[in-house]
Scaffold this active site. Structure first.
Site, PDB file in Angstrom:
ATOM      1  CE1 TYR A   1     -13.849 -27.279   9.681  1.00 22.71           C
ATOM      2  CE2 TYR A   1     -11.680 -27.468   9.018  1.00 22.71           C
ATOM      3  CZ  TYR A   1     -12.876 -28.001   9.154  1.00 22.71           C
ATOM      4  OH  TYR A   1     -12.825 -29.332   9.304  1.00 22.71           O
TER       5      TYR A   1
ATOM      6  CB  SER B   1      -9.634 -30.785  10.518  1.00 20.84           C
ATOM      7  OG  SER B   1      -9.084 -30.454   9.181  1.00 20.84           O
TER       8      SER B   1
HETATM    9  P1  NAD Z   1     -20.958 -33.108   7.061  1.00 26.78           P
HETATM   10  O1  NAD Z   1     -21.387 -31.790   6.725  1.00 26.78           O
HETATM   11  O2  NAD Z   1     -21.323 -34.247   6.193  1.00 26.78           O
HETATM   12  O3  NAD Z   1     -21.590 -33.583   8.426  1.00 26.78           O
HETATM   13  C1  NAD Z   1     -21.486 -32.574   9.537  1.00 26.78           C
HETATM   14  C2  NAD Z   1     -22.477 -32.977  10.979  1.00 26.78           C
HETATM   15  O4  NAD Z   1     -22.703 -32.290  11.730  1.00 26.78           O
HETATM   16  C3  NAD Z   1     -24.060 -33.336  10.031  1.00 26.78           C
HETATM   17  O5  NAD Z   1     -24.682 -34.484  10.697  1.00 26.78           O
HETATM   18  C4  NAD Z   1     -24.551 -32.056  10.484  1.00 26.78           C
HETATM   19  O6  NAD Z   1     -26.023 -32.128  10.533  1.00 26.78           O
HETATM   20  C5  NAD Z   1     -24.037 -31.884  12.002  1.00 26.78           C
HETATM   21  N1  NAD Z   1     -24.201 -30.580  12.618  1.00 26.78           N
HETATM   22  C6  NAD Z   1     -23.803 -29.319  11.899  1.00 26.78           C
HETATM   23  N2  NAD Z   1     -24.172 -28.148  12.556  1.00 26.78           N
HETATM   24  C7  NAD Z   1     -24.611 -28.682  13.645  1.00 26.78           C
HETATM   25  C8  NAD Z   1     -25.051 -28.442  14.919  1.00 26.78           C
HETATM   26  N3  NAD Z   1     -25.261 -26.912  15.073  1.00 26.78           N
HETATM   27  N4  NAD Z   1     -25.754 -29.264  15.847  1.00 26.78           N
HETATM   28  C9  NAD Z   1     -25.772 -30.436  15.622  1.00 26.78           C
HETATM   29  N5  NAD Z   1     -24.914 -31.043  14.489  1.00 26.78           N
HETATM   30  C10 NAD Z   1     -24.825 -30.247  13.584  1.00 26.78           C
HETATM   31  O7  NAD Z   1     -19.503 -32.925   7.279  1.00 26.78           O
HETATM   32  P2  NAD Z   1     -18.313 -33.934   7.343  1.00 26.78           P
HETATM   33  O8  NAD Z   1     -17.259 -33.777   6.323  1.00 26.78           O
HETATM   34  O9  NAD Z   1     -18.828 -35.263   7.660  1.00 26.78           O
HETATM   35  O10 NAD Z   1     -17.578 -33.546   8.787  1.00 26.78           O
HETATM   36  C11 NAD Z   1     -17.519 -34.091   9.836  1.00 26.78           C
HETATM   37  C12 NAD Z   1     -16.195 -33.445  10.765  1.00 26.78           C
HETATM   38  O11 NAD Z   1     -15.201 -33.722  10.228  1.00 26.78           O
HETATM   39  C13 NAD Z   1     -16.277 -31.954  10.999  1.00 26.78           C
HETATM   40  O12 NAD Z   1     -16.159 -31.781  12.391  1.00 26.78           O
HETATM   41  C14 NAD Z   1     -15.485 -31.652   9.988  1.00 26.78           C
HETATM   42  O13 NAD Z   1     -14.784 -30.406  10.379  1.00 26.78           O
HETATM   43  C15 NAD Z   1     -14.348 -32.784  10.103  1.00 26.78           C
HETATM   44  N6  NAD Z   1     -13.681 -32.840   8.728  1.00 26.78           N
HETATM   45  C16 NAD Z   1     -14.073 -33.070   7.565  1.00 26.78           C
HETATM   46  C17 NAD Z   1     -13.238 -33.225   6.421  1.00 26.78           C
HETATM   47  C18 NAD Z   1     -13.797 -33.456   5.015  1.00 26.78           C
HETATM   48  O14 NAD Z   1     -13.119 -33.384   4.053  1.00 26.78           O
HETATM   49  N7  NAD Z   1     -15.104 -33.765   5.012  1.00 26.78           N
HETATM   50  C19 NAD Z   1     -11.881 -33.010   6.649  1.00 26.78           C
HETATM   51  C20 NAD Z   1     -11.537 -32.789   8.005  1.00 26.78           C
HETATM   52  C21 NAD Z   1     -12.391 -32.616   9.125  1.00 26.78           C
END
Ligand code: NAD
Length: 264
Positions: free
Chosen positions: A159, A146
């Site tokens: 985080y 991130s």
């Molecule tokens: P999201 O909530 O849409 O997806 C998260 C995924 O992780 C889902 O498939 C969920 O089921 C899975 N998950 C959660 N806990 C779990 C567990 N204990 N075991 C197995 N799977 C689990 O979120 P996203 O925004 O797509 O985020 C994906 C990654 O990107 C994360 O690591 C997040 O920190 C990172 N990220 C997201 C953003 C954003 O703006 N959305 C920005 C920077 C980084």
């Protein structure tokens, strides 16, 4: 769509929604066999499996329900991928969760959960996948970190600590694998348009008494200079590039896809 990843097997954690699902789909479109992982309602998981499966030319993509908070389940997921799909050439550590709270009120259980899912699961998956990658002389490890792996925000201690840790893990593994045909890199997204992120706009507009457009540009995307969401497809393309043949010399890096956030 293409055959950049023909013959490769990819395991994408947290791929039942959002960024992980977009990465899984794009990899499948380029010919990889993809194993999905993540939580969700049964119909959401079925839809993700069908969507990615269609790109692979099968009814449903392989799926592991492993909980990334449990090291034994993480290891079993990787071992299952190797046993069932013939390897784990590409590992995308993407599963992630968030909790927002001042540090003095931050629940211990939330700290432990975020460190386990956002950081330790990457370690356990890499540890399990690496021997097979080294034996093949090819591997791509991508850790979805991130902008919060490079800079901080208040109230997100666990985080931010986990994501900074992911970048340290990425660099250390990269040095260890440098002569093996394996690379290990991180992607650092800014604010990405996902249903959960979009759901924050309307409450912000109400809280500040402004339009949703202004709530987005002035508050939610305050630190994103483009004032535009990053799209999940942009993260998927970055991941695909890091897996492709042109990226063999890119190792141990943090690729920001954040509209310029950390340039400030
Ligand atoms: P999201 O909530 O849409 O997806 C998260 C995924 O992780 C889902 O498939 C969920 O089921 C899975 N998950 C959660 N806990 C779990 C567990 N204990 N075991 C197995 N799977 C689990 O979120 P996203 O925004 O797509 O985020 C994906 C990654 O990107 C994360 O690591 C997040 O920190 C990172 N990220 C997201 C953003 C954003 O703006 N959305 C920005 C920077 C980084």
């Amino acid at each position: 769509m293409g055959s950049l990843l023909a013959g490769r097997v990819a395991l994408v954690t947290g791929s039942t929604s959002g960024i992980g699902l977009a990465i899984a789909l794009r990899h499948a479109q380029e010919g990889a066999k993809v194993m999905l992982n993540g939580f969700g309602r049964p119909e959401e998981i079925a839809k993700a499996r069908a969507t990615v499966g269609a790109a692979m030319g099968v009814a449903e993509a392989p799926y592991s329900a492993a909980d990334m908070a449990d090291p034994a389940q993480v290891r079993a997921m990787v071992e299952g991928c190797i046993a069932d799909l013939g390897g784990c050439d590409i590992l995308v550590d993407n599963a992630g969760v968030q909790h927002v709270s001042p540090v003095e009120d931050f629940p211990d259980a939330q700290w432990d959960r975020i460190i386990a899912i956002n950081l330790s699961s990457n370690f356990h998956a890499i540890k399990a996948a690496l021997p097979g990658m080294k034996a093949k002389g090819f591997g791509r490890i991508i850790n979805v970190a991130s902008a919060h792996g490079l800079v901080a925000s208040p109230f997100k201690t666990a985080y931010v600590a986990a994501k900074h840790g992911v970048l340290g893990l990425t660099k250390s593994v990269a040095l260890e694998v440098a002569r093996t045909g394996v690379t290990c890199n991180a992607i650092c997204p800014g604010f990405v348009r996902t249903p959960l992120a979009e759901a924050q706009v309307q409450p912000l507009a109400e809280k500040h008494g402004v339009s949703e457009e202004r709530a987005l540009t002035d508050f939610l995307l305050e630190r994103q200079p483009t004032k535009k969401w990053v799209e999940v497809e942009e993260i998927a393309e970055a991941a695909l590039f890091l897996c492709g043949p042109a990226s063999g010399s890119i190792n141990g890096t943090a690729l920001s896809v954040d509209g310029g956030w950390v340039a400030q």
